[in-house]
Design a protein around this motif. Sequence first.
Motif: not given
Length: 325
Positions: A157-184
């Motif tokens: 009852i949970l799952f469906g199909d789909g996709a998303g895309a993004a183009l990541v390019e060089y820029s003097e103006e930062p678009g990525f502010i911060g990231a945090f990740m973890g695993a267990d």
Amino acid sequence: MISKAKITAVGGYVPDRRLTNSDLEKLVETSDEWIVRRTGIKERRILPDDQFTSDLAFGAVRHMLNQYNVSLEDVDLVIVATTTPDYGFPSVAALLQARFHMERAGAFDLNAACAGFEYALHVANALVTSGWHRKILVVAADAMSKVTDYTDRTTCILFGDGAGAALVEYSEEPGFIGAFMGADGNMGKALYRTGISTVMNREALIASGKVVQNGREVFKWAVKNVVGGVSDLLDQNGLDLSDIDWFVPHSANLRMIESICERIHFPMNKVLYSMVYYGNTSSASIPLAIHDGLKEGKLKKGDLLLLYGFGGGLVHCGQLIKCSF
Ligand code: UT7
């Protein structure tokens, strides 16, 4: 470290065929009322039998190219986040590289389950910021219907199909502010896929294993880790929840998102989610929520987005991103 990359274009794709709650009532013992009350999901989109994850990825990139005046000619790397590749190898990224004739690009797939888009953005930002790459195509695509057991009412009852895309390019103006990740990894047995196809045969994927989940355990783990991760991510970047324009958590379950928002005191009207009409699309759920947020005119340039993916591994990843697309 200050980012030297930003997202310049995004796209999204879901197949036409709908699988509604009443369709599922005919397959397993369930009800529209139970599914909506426990998950918020009303329907999902399902690929035809002869199409696979690379077809979803192709659709998302084609949509991006139709929406933005960008070119793939000088893309130097393709990263596809997926856990449902057409084959063991070649990768979906390599299939995409060929279909769009990206002659100068390397290509690889990345497996971080439902957090795949955020992990792939993290890698793309790091590679562009370091100067090793200039333009990276990131795609998150999952054909979950191919690995869903339609006799198991706790998962189908949970799952469906789909996709998303993004183009990541060089820029003097930062678009990525911060990231945090973890695993267990100790929690890996709470959500896994049996078997995997290694045969150069599109049909092999269908018989290549199914998703198994202890939903309750994953629910508890995710709420705890997303709440903690959001707080750490904001602290590390000297920000407060009031600075966030849009919270975009993984769309596994609407009730889970409500529970997270209640705990962090964040208003639901500033949350973007995609599961109501697409189901849980794994790595694609966050880019599809962004895609719908743009389509509905909610997202504006300059908005601060807090993305938070979590899932199989178990793994999680938060991203603070300025809307530059
Ligand atoms: O994207 C990857 C990460 N995954 C997630 O974040 C998923 C997290 N978990 C969830 O979203 C929820 O745990 C589920 C939606 C999977 C399940 O909801 P729940 O409220 O945790 O239900 P439950 O598993 O505790 O089951 C409650 C009852 C059980 O019956 P009994 O034992 O109380 O008699 C189940 O057998 O509901 C029953 N049930 C169903 N009933 C009707 C389970 N699935 C269904 C169903 N229809 N489809």
